[in-house]
Motif scaffolding. Sequence first.
Motif, PDB file in Angstrom:
ATOM      1  N   THR A 206      10.210  55.261 122.188  1.00  0.00           N
ATOM      2  CA  THR A 206      11.085  54.954 121.065  1.00  0.00           C
ATOM      3  C   THR A 206      10.576  53.712 120.352  1.00  0.00           C
ATOM      4  O   THR A 206      10.480  52.644 120.957  1.00  0.00           O
ATOM      5  CB  THR A 206      12.524  54.724 121.555  1.00  0.00           C
ATOM      6  N   VAL A 207      10.263  53.873 119.083  1.00  0.00           N
ATOM      7  CA  VAL A 207       9.759  52.775 118.271  1.00  0.00           C
ATOM      8  C   VAL A 207      10.917  51.975 117.692  1.00  0.00           C
ATOM      9  O   VAL A 207      10.847  50.768 117.539  1.00  0.00           O
ATOM     10  CB  VAL A 207       8.864  53.318 117.134  1.00  0.00           C
ATOM     11  N   GLY A 208      12.006  52.630 117.374  1.00  0.00           N
ATOM     12  CA  GLY A 208      13.173  51.970 116.807  1.00  0.00           C
ATOM     13  C   GLY A 208      14.198  53.003 116.394  1.00  0.00           C
ATOM     14  O   GLY A 208      13.978  54.209 116.522  1.00  0.00           O
ATOM     15  N   ARG A 209      15.304  52.529 115.887  1.00  0.00           N
ATOM     16  CA  ARG A 209      16.381  53.410 115.460  1.00  0.00           C
ATOM     17  C   ARG A 209      16.766  53.065 114.026  1.00  0.00           C
ATOM     18  O   ARG A 209      16.619  51.935 113.584  1.00  0.00           O
ATOM     19  CB  ARG A 209      17.592  53.261 116.364  1.00  0.00           C
ATOM     20  N   ALA A 210      17.267  54.069 113.333  1.00  0.00           N
ATOM     21  CA  ALA A 210      17.775  53.884 111.979  1.00  0.00           C
ATOM     22  C   ALA A 210      19.234  54.313 111.962  1.00  0.00           C
ATOM     23  O   ALA A 210      19.638  55.194 112.731  1.00  0.00           O
ATOM     24  CB  ALA A 210      16.964  54.719 110.990  1.00  0.00           C
ATOM     25  N   HIS A 211      20.015  53.709 111.093  1.00  0.00           N
ATOM     26  CA  HIS A 211      21.440  54.010 111.014  1.00  0.00           C
ATOM     27  C   HIS A 211      21.845  54.234 109.547  1.00  0.00           C
ATOM     28  O   HIS A 211      22.674  53.498 109.008  1.00  0.00           O
ATOM     29  CB  HIS A 211      22.273  52.885 111.641  1.00  0.00           C
ATOM     30  N   PRO A 212      21.255  55.257 108.909  1.00  0.00           N
ATOM     31  CA  PRO A 212      21.601  55.489 107.506  1.00  0.00           C
ATOM     32  C   PRO A 212      22.972  56.152 107.375  1.00  0.00           C
ATOM     33  O   PRO A 212      23.475  56.767 108.320  1.00  0.00           O
ATOM     34  CB  PRO A 212      20.506  56.428 107.024  1.00  0.00           C
TER      35      PRO A 212
ATOM     36  N   LEU B 231      12.386  54.965 105.625  1.00  0.00           N
ATOM     37  CA  LEU B 231      13.563  54.820 106.466  1.00  0.00           C
ATOM     38  C   LEU B 231      13.387  53.532 107.280  1.00  0.00           C
ATOM     39  O   LEU B 231      12.491  53.439 108.127  1.00  0.00           O
ATOM     40  CB  LEU B 231      13.702  56.032 107.388  1.00  0.00           C
ATOM     41  N   THR B 232      14.202  52.536 107.028  1.00  0.00           N
ATOM     42  CA  THR B 232      14.075  51.245 107.696  1.00  0.00           C
ATOM     43  C   THR B 232      14.621  51.325 109.116  1.00  0.00           C
ATOM     44  O   THR B 232      15.716  51.833 109.335  1.00  0.00           O
ATOM     45  CB  THR B 232      14.836  50.162 106.903  1.00  0.00           C
ATOM     46  N   LEU B 233      13.828  50.834 110.069  1.00  0.00           N
ATOM     47  CA  LEU B 233      14.217  50.825 111.475  1.00  0.00           C
ATOM     48  C   LEU B 233      14.778  49.460 111.860  1.00  0.00           C
ATOM     49  O   LEU B 233      14.608  48.476 111.142  1.00  0.00           O
ATOM     50  CB  LEU B 233      13.011  51.149 112.359  1.00  0.00           C
ATOM     51  N   ASP B 234      15.394  49.407 113.029  1.00  0.00           N
ATOM     52  CA  ASP B 234      15.984  48.167 113.525  1.00  0.00           C
ATOM     53  C   ASP B 234      14.988  47.301 114.295  1.00  0.00           C
ATOM     54  O   ASP B 234      15.381  46.386 115.007  1.00  0.00           O
ATOM     55  CB  ASP B 234      17.209  48.462 114.397  1.00  0.00           C
ATOM     56  N   ARG B 235      13.715  47.599 114.173  1.00  0.00           N
ATOM     57  CA  ARG B 235      12.669  46.867 114.894  1.00  0.00           C
ATOM     58  C   ARG B 235      11.582  46.402 113.935  1.00  0.00           C
ATOM     59  O   ARG B 235      11.436  46.928 112.849  1.00  0.00           O
ATOM     60  CB  ARG B 235      12.003  47.775 115.942  1.00  0.00           C
ATOM     61  N   ARG B 236      10.808  45.439 114.422  1.00  0.00           N
ATOM     62  CA  ARG B 236       9.658  44.961 113.665  1.00  0.00           C
ATOM     63  C   ARG B 236       8.393  45.535 114.293  1.00  0.00           C
ATOM     64  O   ARG B 236       8.414  46.000 115.439  1.00  0.00           O
ATOM     65  CB  ARG B 236       9.629  43.437 113.680  1.00  0.00           C
TER      66      ARG B 236
ATOM     67  N   LEU C 261       2.462  49.328 121.424  1.00  0.00           N
ATOM     68  CA  LEU C 261       1.636  50.407 120.894  1.00  0.00           C
ATOM     69  C   LEU C 261       0.226  49.885 120.662  1.00  0.00           C
ATOM     70  O   LEU C 261       0.041  48.750 120.228  1.00  0.00           O
ATOM     71  CB  LEU C 261       2.197  50.928 119.572  1.00  0.00           C
ATOM     72  N   GLN C 262      -0.733  50.726 120.950  1.00  0.00           N
ATOM     73  CA  GLN C 262      -2.112  50.383 120.651  1.00  0.00           C
ATOM     74  C   GLN C 262      -2.913  51.659 120.448  1.00  0.00           C
ATOM     75  O   GLN C 262      -2.474  52.743 120.825  1.00  0.00           O
ATOM     76  CB  GLN C 262      -2.724  49.520 121.743  1.00  0.00           C
TER      77      GLN C 262
END
Length: 92
Positions: free
Chosen positions: A23-29, A43-48, A67-68
């Motif tokens: 999981t890279v991040g979550r979005a809440h649209p 889609l903006t995620l909650d992570r950098r 990630l690499q």
Amino acid sequence: MVDDPNTPRPNPFSDVPIEIKVTVGRAHPLVRDLLKLENDSVLTLDRRVEDPVELYVGEKLIARGELQEVEGDTTGQLAVRLTEVADIKNEL
């Protein structure tokens, strides 16, 4: 020949494949924003980008990592370098 009771037996489940979700991040649209999505939408995620990713088996968090790109691979294959691993052996 009789089995030695002190010899550990191989776990019969050790060769069963499992799926790990990264999981890279979550979005809440809002639903109205979701319905507007199309090619090239962002889609903006909650992570950098530098934040760790999370690895799950089912709903269980088992590790975090970075990630690499796989070294020596010219196709851009992704991998995860683990930085934190849960003690799952003692939770079974």
